[in-house]
Design a protein around this motif. Structure first.
Motif, PDB file in Angstrom:
ATOM      1  N   GLY A 258       0.808  -1.216   0.000  1.00  0.00           N
ATOM      2  CA  GLY A 258       0.000   0.000   0.000  1.00  0.00           C
ATOM      3  C   GLY A 258       0.836   1.258   0.000  1.00  0.00           C
ATOM      4  N   LEU A 259       1.968   1.236   0.706  1.00  0.00           N
ATOM      5  CA  LEU A 259       2.845   2.403   0.756  1.00  0.00           C
ATOM      6  C   LEU A 259       3.613   2.561  -0.554  1.00  0.00           C
ATOM      7  N   LEU A 260       4.092   1.447  -1.103  1.00  0.00           N
ATOM      8  CA  LEU A 260       4.782   1.503  -2.390  1.00  0.00           C
ATOM      9  C   LEU A 260       3.848   2.021  -3.487  1.00  0.00           C
ATOM     10  N   LEU A 261       2.582   1.593  -3.417  1.00  0.00           N
ATOM     11  CA  LEU A 261       1.614   2.014  -4.430  1.00  0.00           C
ATOM     12  C   LEU A 261       1.354   3.513  -4.330  1.00  0.00           C
ATOM     13  N   TRP A 262       1.256   4.035  -3.104  1.00  0.00           N
ATOM     14  CA  TRP A 262       1.049   5.476  -2.928  1.00  0.00           C
ATOM     15  C   TRP A 262       2.208   6.270  -3.520  1.00  0.00           C
ATOM     16  N   VAL A 263       3.418   5.873  -3.211  1.00  0.00           N
ATOM     17  CA  VAL A 263       4.590   6.581  -3.725  1.00  0.00           C
ATOM     18  C   VAL A 263       4.601   6.534  -5.253  1.00  0.00           C
ATOM     19  N   HIS A 264       4.321   5.373  -5.804  1.00  0.00           N
ATOM     20  CA  HIS A 264       4.299   5.216  -7.263  1.00  0.00           C
ATOM     21  C   HIS A 264       3.241   6.115  -7.899  1.00  0.00           C
ATOM     22  N   CYS A 265       2.026   6.056  -7.400  1.00  0.00           N
ATOM     23  CA  CYS A 265       0.934   6.815  -8.008  1.00  0.00           C
ATOM     24  C   CYS A 265       1.141   8.322  -7.862  1.00  0.00           C
ATOM     25  N   ALA A 266       1.687   8.751  -6.718  1.00  0.00           N
ATOM     26  CA  ALA A 266       1.956  10.178  -6.540  1.00  0.00           C
ATOM     27  C   ALA A 266       2.994  10.666  -7.546  1.00  0.00           C
ATOM     28  N   GLU A 267       3.989   9.833  -7.826  1.00  0.00           N
ATOM     29  CA  GLU A 267       5.000  10.216  -8.812  1.00  0.00           C
ATOM     30  C   GLU A 267       4.412  10.279 -10.222  1.00  0.00           C
ATOM     31  N   ILE A 268       3.726   9.226 -10.630  1.00  0.00           N
ATOM     32  CA  ILE A 268       3.191   9.173 -11.985  1.00  0.00           C
ATOM     33  C   ILE A 268       2.177  10.284 -12.212  1.00  0.00           C
ATOM     34  N   ASP A 269       1.319  10.525 -11.236  1.00  0.00           N
ATOM     35  CA  ASP A 269       0.346  11.605 -11.347  1.00  0.00           C
ATOM     36  C   ASP A 269       1.054  12.954 -11.482  1.00  0.00           C
ATOM     37  N   SER A 270       2.106  13.159 -10.716  1.00  0.00           N
ATOM     38  CA  SER A 270       2.834  14.434 -10.759  1.00  0.00           C
ATOM     39  C   SER A 270       3.538  14.631 -12.091  1.00  0.00           C
ATOM     40  N   TYR A 271       4.205  13.588 -12.575  1.00  0.00           N
ATOM     41  CA  TYR A 271       4.895  13.698 -13.866  1.00  0.00           C
ATOM     42  C   TYR A 271       3.906  14.056 -14.972  1.00  0.00           C
ATOM     43  N   LEU A 272       2.782  13.356 -14.982  1.00  0.00           N
ATOM     44  CA  LEU A 272       1.799  13.555 -16.043  1.00  0.00           C
ATOM     45  C   LEU A 272       1.133  14.925 -15.929  1.00  0.00           C
ATOM     46  N   GLU A 273       0.779  15.303 -14.704  1.00  0.00           N
ATOM     47  CA  GLU A 273       0.099  16.582 -14.483  1.00  0.00           C
ATOM     48  C   GLU A 273       0.975  17.763 -14.904  1.00  0.00           C
ATOM     49  N   ILE A 274       2.225  17.765 -14.481  1.00  0.00           N
ATOM     50  CA  ILE A 274       3.109  18.887 -14.794  1.00  0.00           C
ATOM     51  C   ILE A 274       3.428  18.939 -16.283  1.00  0.00           C
ATOM     52  N   LEU A 275       3.712  17.799 -16.880  1.00  0.00           N
ATOM     53  CA  LEU A 275       4.025  17.782 -18.305  1.00  0.00           C
ATOM     54  C   LEU A 275       2.863  18.321 -19.133  1.00  0.00           C
ATOM     55  N   ARG A 276       1.680  17.823 -18.900  1.00  0.00           N
ATOM     56  CA  ARG A 276       0.532  18.220 -19.722  1.00  0.00           C
ATOM     57  C   ARG A 276       0.155  19.677 -19.489  1.00  0.00           C
ATOM     58  N   ARG A 277       0.127  20.123 -18.248  1.00  0.00           N
ATOM     59  CA  ARG A 277      -0.279  21.502 -17.980  1.00  0.00           C
ATOM     60  C   ARG A 277       0.768  22.517 -18.415  1.00  0.00           C
ATOM     61  N   SER A 278       2.016  22.076 -18.570  1.00  0.00           N
ATOM     62  CA  SER A 278       3.080  22.999 -18.977  1.00  0.00           C
ATOM     63  C   SER A 278       3.250  23.051 -20.497  1.00  0.00           C
ATOM     64  N   GLY A 279       2.393  22.313 -21.225  1.00  0.00           N
ATOM     65  CA  GLY A 279       2.436  22.428 -22.676  1.00  0.00           C
ATOM     66  C   GLY A 279       3.064  21.268 -23.408  1.00  0.00           C
ATOM     67  N   PHE A 280       3.471  20.218 -22.688  1.00  0.00           N
ATOM     68  CA  PHE A 280       3.982  19.026 -23.355  1.00  0.00           C
ATOM     69  C   PHE A 280       2.778  18.284 -23.906  1.00  0.00           C
ATOM     70  N   ARG A 281       2.700  18.165 -25.210  1.00  0.00           N
ATOM     71  CA  ARG A 281       1.481  17.658 -25.838  1.00  0.00           C
ATOM     72  C   ARG A 281       1.370  16.138 -25.729  1.00  0.00           C
ATOM     73  N   LEU A 282       0.361  15.720 -24.987  1.00  0.00           N
ATOM     74  CA  LEU A 282       0.023  14.308 -24.861  1.00  0.00           C
ATOM     75  C   LEU A 282      -1.475  14.168 -25.044  1.00  0.00           C
ATOM     76  N   THR A 283      -1.898  13.322 -25.949  1.00  0.00           N
ATOM     77  CA  THR A 283      -3.319  13.031 -26.071  1.00  0.00           C
ATOM     78  C   THR A 283      -3.760  12.210 -24.869  1.00  0.00           C
ATOM     79  N   ASP A 284      -5.068  12.100 -24.681  1.00  0.00           N
ATOM     80  CA  ASP A 284      -5.570  11.269 -23.585  1.00  0.00           C
ATOM     81  C   ASP A 284      -5.109   9.823 -23.745  1.00  0.00           C
ATOM     82  N   ALA A 285      -5.092   9.348 -24.981  1.00  0.00           N
ATOM     83  CA  ALA A 285      -4.657   7.969 -25.222  1.00  0.00           C
ATOM     84  C   ALA A 285      -3.178   7.798 -24.876  1.00  0.00           C
ATOM     85  N   GLU A 286      -2.363   8.809 -25.197  1.00  0.00           N
ATOM     86  CA  GLU A 286      -0.937   8.740 -24.858  1.00  0.00           C
ATOM     87  C   GLU A 286      -0.728   8.830 -23.355  1.00  0.00           C
ATOM     88  N   ALA A 287      -1.552   9.625 -22.679  1.00  0.00           N
ATOM     89  CA  ALA A 287      -1.471   9.699 -21.216  1.00  0.00           C
ATOM     90  C   ALA A 287      -1.797   8.338 -20.593  1.00  0.00           C
TER      91      ALA A 287
END
Length: 282
Positions: free
Chosen positions: A108-137
């Protein structure tokens, strides 16, 4: 190069193209803010390391792990994963309220760390203009069940797309709180120890990075920390401007910074392996 090992992801993956972006550093800081809101997870960090003295080392080790698993050979990625699993297997933490002792490698702790990282990478990249379609996300999230496996998780139990990731965060939210350890992480990220001569640079440059990373967190995180943030549209504009500025720094110059994972991958696989956002549309 024919026959060269492309590693776990390879140049055809979303991960390969996305992780060469300079906004990944801000995403890493956002991940720290988010991870600190899980009391059991952050307690495992604080009780097993001197966070304030080694926070930079921890951040660099995480960056090196991401770089190795993204751009290194399959063997190098598997070695890095084995090293992380071995370290985690030896560490425990104690709940001060119940005196329960638990391993930091609880799924459960490993999963939290993993999901927080992946969510952060994806959120910052997309909102900062790195173009990813929903399918690519969705592809990106699915690809990272490989990195979850490396740290000891069952890939089948890890979110595979945006919908599953959102469902996971809804489920885990009741467990989140801004306890004493989270406050300490927050304080460090706003005022990290530095040489007296570098304090002005910290105030001008680093403080902006920390504020932007914090502002990009979901609203419930701002509520838990108790500090307001600008409106989401304002944050997105700032992220786009920051991304525009950082991406103007020549990639070859950025990639010269140690440990040069991307340059090593290009030397191993050839110049066509160069990460570039436009390759995702091919």
């Amino acid at each position: 190069m024919t026959g060269a090992d492309p590693g776990l992801f390879g140049p055809g993956s979303v991960t390969w193209q996305a992780h060469g972006d300079p906004m990944m550093w801000i995403a890493g800081v956002r991940a720290l803010y988010l991870q600190a809101l899980h009391p059991r997870a952050v307690r495992g960090v604080m009780q097993n390391s001197d966070f304030r003295r080694d926070a930079w080392g921890r951040l660099m080790r995480t960056a090196s792990f991401v770089g190795t698993t993204t751009y290194g050979t399959t063997e190098a990625a598997e070695r890095a994963g084995a090293r992380v699993r071995k370290i985690h297997s030896m560490l425990t933490a104690t709940d001060p309220d119940t005196e329960e002792r638990y391993g930091v490698d609880e799924p459960g702790l490993l999963l939290w760390v993993h999901c927080a990282e992946i969510d952060s990478y994806l959120e910052i990249l997309r909102r900062s203009g790195f173009r990813l379609t929903d399918a690519e996300a969705d592809r990106y999230i699915d690809e990272h069940r490989q990195s979850a496996r490396l740290v000891g998780l069952d890939p089948a139990a890890v979110p595979a797309d945006r919908a599953e990731l959102a469902t996971y965060f809804e489920k885990v939210r009741p467990e989140l709180a801004a306890g004493a350890e989270a406050r300490e992480v927050d304080d460090f990220l706003l005022r990290p120890p530095t040489h007296p001569l570098l304090v002005p640079a910290r105030e001008v440059l680093w403080r902006r990075v920390a504020h932007l990373a914090y502002a990009s967190l979901p609203p419930y995180a701002h509520e838990l920390y108790g500090r307001p943030a600008p409106a989401p549209a304002t944050v997105t504009r700032r992220l786009r401007l920051t991304g525009l500025l950082l991406r103007r720094v020549p990639a070859r110059l950025r990639w010269q910074l140690p440990p040069k994972h991307i340059l090593r991958a290009m030397a191993r696989l050839g110049p066509d392996a160069r990460p570039a956002p436009y390759k995702l549309g091919r």
